[in-house]
Design an enzyme around this catalytic site. Sequence first.
Site, PDB file in Angstrom:
ATOM      1  N   TYR A 100       0.818  -1.202   0.000  1.00 12.58           N
ATOM      2  CA  TYR A 100       0.000   0.000   0.000  1.00 12.58           C
ATOM      3  C   TYR A 100       0.858   1.262   0.000  1.00 12.58           C
ATOM      4  O   TYR A 100       1.815   1.389   0.776  1.00 12.58           O
ATOM      5  CB  TYR A 100      -0.912   0.024   1.236  1.00 12.58           C
ATOM      6  N   ASP A 101       0.512   2.195  -0.874  1.00 11.47           N
ATOM      7  CA  ASP A 101       1.171   3.496  -1.007  1.00 11.47           C
ATOM      8  C   ASP A 101       2.624   3.385  -1.456  1.00 11.47           C
ATOM      9  O   ASP A 101       3.353   4.382  -1.441  1.00 11.47           O
ATOM     10  CB  ASP A 101       1.093   4.300   0.299  1.00 11.47           C
TER      11      ASP A 101
END
Length: 421
Positions: free
Chosen positions: A297-298
Amino acid sequence: MTGETTTSLSPTACTGPTKASLLPLLDDAFAQLKVPSFIHVNLDAVALNVDILKGLSSPKTEIMGVVKGGAYGSGLLPVVEVLLEKGVRELAVATVAEGLYLRRHGINVPITVLGNLVPCEVSDVTQHNLIPSLSWSQALMSVPRESLVYPDGSRLKVAINIDTGMSRYGVQPEDLPALVQDLDDLEVTILSMYTHFQSAITEREKNQKQLDLFLSASEPYKCRGITRHVAATTGCVQGLGTDLDFIRPGGAITGLCSGSDKEGTNQFAKKRFQPAFSVIARPTFYKLLGAGRHVGYDGTYTTSEDEWIANFSTGWSDGLSRRLSNGVGAVRRISTGERCPIVGRVSMDSITVRLPEQPLPDEVFQVLTDDYDEVTSAVGMARNLGGATYEIPGNWSTRLPRLYTRNGKIVKIYLSLQYTC
């Protein structure tokens, strides 16, 4: 992440021994559980730790095993079974509910409830023959005195907590005589008196002052046959109060140090305590990624070269802290003892780990190791996260199966969501 930061995340050899001798047992465990990740509790370690505790106390001193919080995350009933087998005569828990759980599962030894009794708990305490702790007499004054009896007709037995410096629960030493008089007037039996040390393993002098205050306050009541205990895990390592009627270890039973500082951990480890709790896993997927790939994530981690990235099916919903993301945490490769860094974020259900090479088929790793490693153990994680050692195994949920071994054999299995406490 930059390439410079990525370099610091390369796999590192751990200082502890590898667990290659475990592999045949773990292969059997994977075959029975049919899952890629599980919690392993080594009950041989519990038995060993009890023997160590006996060696740290005087021959006349008994053990009151503290098994609160599901025996510090390792499992209440399996640990209690070993304690009773090893001759532990009494138990202690944090709540009345924990005491009732033990009674409902046939545990009949004396059980002291730590904390402070409140009025709504009195009936359960008496009905189930528990020994409540008191810091004042208010709870007992609020119910009819004729109700302060156990089912066999004997009068309620209590433990008095004396505050010698912790400043939480506990009667002040100067108020102890008045509390004793209240209990005598109620015809309640005072079974024991105790206190709890505030300071760390490395601060023996501070705990010695608490011990001296406790001995002075409780000395007038020795002639009444009231037992005394002060030494929890810290006191057992320090040798303070280990010659009284009981020692009262909790974390040490499952090999957990009471603090995470290096000096205190070294003192604890020198006693040869063995952590019982570990988390075992095999990769559920892996692939070779080229340089410049963003992971998780990210995209908080970026590969700096060709890297083997493996997925493991455990995450923060199971109990692995999200703060172990991006190289703060690692997993142990059992075959070599290498630490392999967690890269990207710890997510709800999985972690991604950088491996030094393509893993072998069915290769086994430890997500949480049963030692004192500076990164992968409970004490290492606690130190790096600024947390408590006890919370590391205590935070794991019921989603991963739990497997218990004794004498090198699998003796109990709780499947996913079956484990209760």
